[in-house]
Design an enzyme around this catalytic site. Structure first.
Site, PDB file in Angstrom:
ATOM      1  CD  GLU A 266      34.145  31.473  36.689  1.00 56.67           C
ATOM      2  OE1 GLU A 266      35.040  31.437  35.828  1.00 56.67           O
ATOM      3  OE2 GLU A 266      34.369  31.293  37.912  1.00 56.67           O
ATOM      4  CG  HIS A 287      25.759  60.372  26.873  1.00 55.73           C
ATOM      5  ND1 HIS A 287      25.159  61.512  26.378  1.00 55.73           N
ATOM      6  CD2 HIS A 287      25.848  60.541  28.221  1.00 55.73           C
ATOM      7  CE1 HIS A 287      24.911  62.340  27.374  1.00 55.73           C
ATOM      8  NE2 HIS A 287      25.318  61.780  28.505  1.00 55.73           N
ATOM      9  CE  LYS A 387      40.805  27.545  32.848  1.00 58.00           C
ATOM     10  NZ  LYS A 387      41.028  27.310  34.285  1.00 58.00           N
TER      11      LYS A 387
END
Length: 397
Positions: A266, A287, A387
């Site tokens: 951010e 792995h 948003k």
């Protein structure tokens, strides 16, 4: 004790002229940082504020079996990361703290509400605006449950609000009902709010706050190391290494790396700039991702976290923690040979003081690094895009 190595497995990727140029900008970056408005997190934590946190904590302990913290992003990641790092892996709390408001999963919510029906709990809702969708929905659903369990007087003592000092929906509710409340100051953003009651209050139940705050305070001594790390990160970006992999060898550091991802993502990720933060927990991820890191697209550099002291578990002629650290050293060396630069941060042990100091180091680093990328460390305009899209498509009264 914290040690930094930004040289051994990085130097060969460093252009000396670029390095000298970036280092010469130190005073300029420090000046911009000191003049920025959103640096309230650099101020000392007030004794009165800490005493108030402890007073409210003690009141909660008198009538509740658990605390439900409702918040998302910067309103929960810091305290959750610290608690996870310091808690045992099993039977992992003295006083139960549940972190909710981080998902819209109906299955999770249904099971949470069912669990809370059987325990006495207090809610700590955290949001500056009070309009954050996940927080708002979770808070409203839990309040409906509280109305079934408790009378108005009991609800009043079981809701604690952490929000803006003067404005927002939650502040309006505090003024109307009279809930206990804590303040997040205007000059502190969510991802830098580890020094505020948003995190210190939930942490007060299970960790030594004095040692944690002491570490945060002493983290200011690492300003030059923070700038050096920021220079290295900018140089990695300029060298085509645009992904930073935070690597821990303790599973309980997972949410610490999640906190780091928000902090750097951010802060830096604007205007086409910034290093994309990812994380690995080894040896597990060796792995699954180890092959790509060793031989795949060379866009990655890494920052390893090494812990010197841990529990003693003997295995043949060695102990398990030593084996874990030998694997770390070996992987770092192998990746370096595979054209992956590697930073190393070593702490003597995982404790409140070291964590506080390290978190302050990284907050400084994120701010300095963003300024080297010529972006504002403290805004997040891109977050508002999604948003708004959600608001346009979601019709809720």
């Amino acid at each position: 004790m914290i040690k930094f190595d930004f040289n051994t497995m990085v130097d060969s990727f460093i252009d000396k002229d670029n390095f000298n140029n970036l280092m010469s900008r130190k005073d300029e970056v420090y000046s911009k940082f000191s003049e920025a408005y959103m640096t309230g997190w650099t101020k000392p934590i007030e004794v009165d504020e800490l005493n108030e946190i402890l007073r409210v904590r003690d009141e909660v302990l008198e009538h509740s079996e658990c605390l439900v913290v409702i918040g998302i992003g910067g309103s929960f990641l810091g305290s959750y990361a610290v608690e996870k790092m310091l808690s045992p892996y099993f039977n992992n709390y003295n006083f139960e703290v549940i972190y909710a408001g981080t998902t819209l999963s109906s299955k999770y919510m249904d099971e949470l509400l069912e669990y809370l029906r059987g325990v006495d709990f207090t809610v700590n809702v955290i949001s500056k605006s009070g309009t954050t969708m996940e927080t708002k929905i979770t808070y409203e659903l839990i309040k409906e449950l509280m109305k079934e369990k408790y009378n108005d007087s009991e609800i009043k003592e079981r809701i604690i609000v952490t929000t803006d000092k003067e404005k927002g929906l939650l502040r309006e509710e505090v003024n109307e009902v009279g809930y206990e409340s804590f303040i997040i100051e205007d000059d502190i953003g969510g991802r830098y709010s580890i020094v505020t009651p948003a995190h210190l209050f939930p942490l007060a139940f299970n960790i030594d706050l004095d040692k944690f705050i002491e570490g945060i305070h002493d983290g200011k001594d690492l300003i030059n190391e923070a700038y050096m790390y920021s220079v290295v990160r900018r140089m990695m970006f300029d060298n085509g290494k645009v992904v930073e992999n935070f690597v821990a060898y303790e599973q309980n550091m997972y949410y610490f790396t999640e906190w780091l991802k928000q902090l750097f993502g951010e802060s830096e990720g604007k205007e086409g700039m910034g290093c994309f933060p990812v994380s690995s927990i080894h040896t597990r991820d060796l792995h699954s991702l180890g092959q790509f890191i060793q031989e795949g697209n060379k866009i990655i550099f890494e920052t390893f976290f090494k812990v010197e002291k841990s529990n003693l578990v003997n295995y043949k002629n060695s102990d398990l923690h030593s084996i874990n650290n030998i694997v770390l050293d070996s992987v770092e060396a192998a990746h370096f040979k595979g054209n992956v630069p590697c930073n190393l941060i070593t702490i003597d042990e995982v404790n409140e003081y070291n964590i506080g100091k390290l978190m302050y180091f990284f907050m400084m680093s994120a701010a300095f690094s963003s300024l080297l990328f010529e972006v504002d460390p403290f805004n997040q305009p891109g977050v508002e895009v999604y948003k708004q899209e959600v608001r346009d498509n979601l019709k809720l009264d």
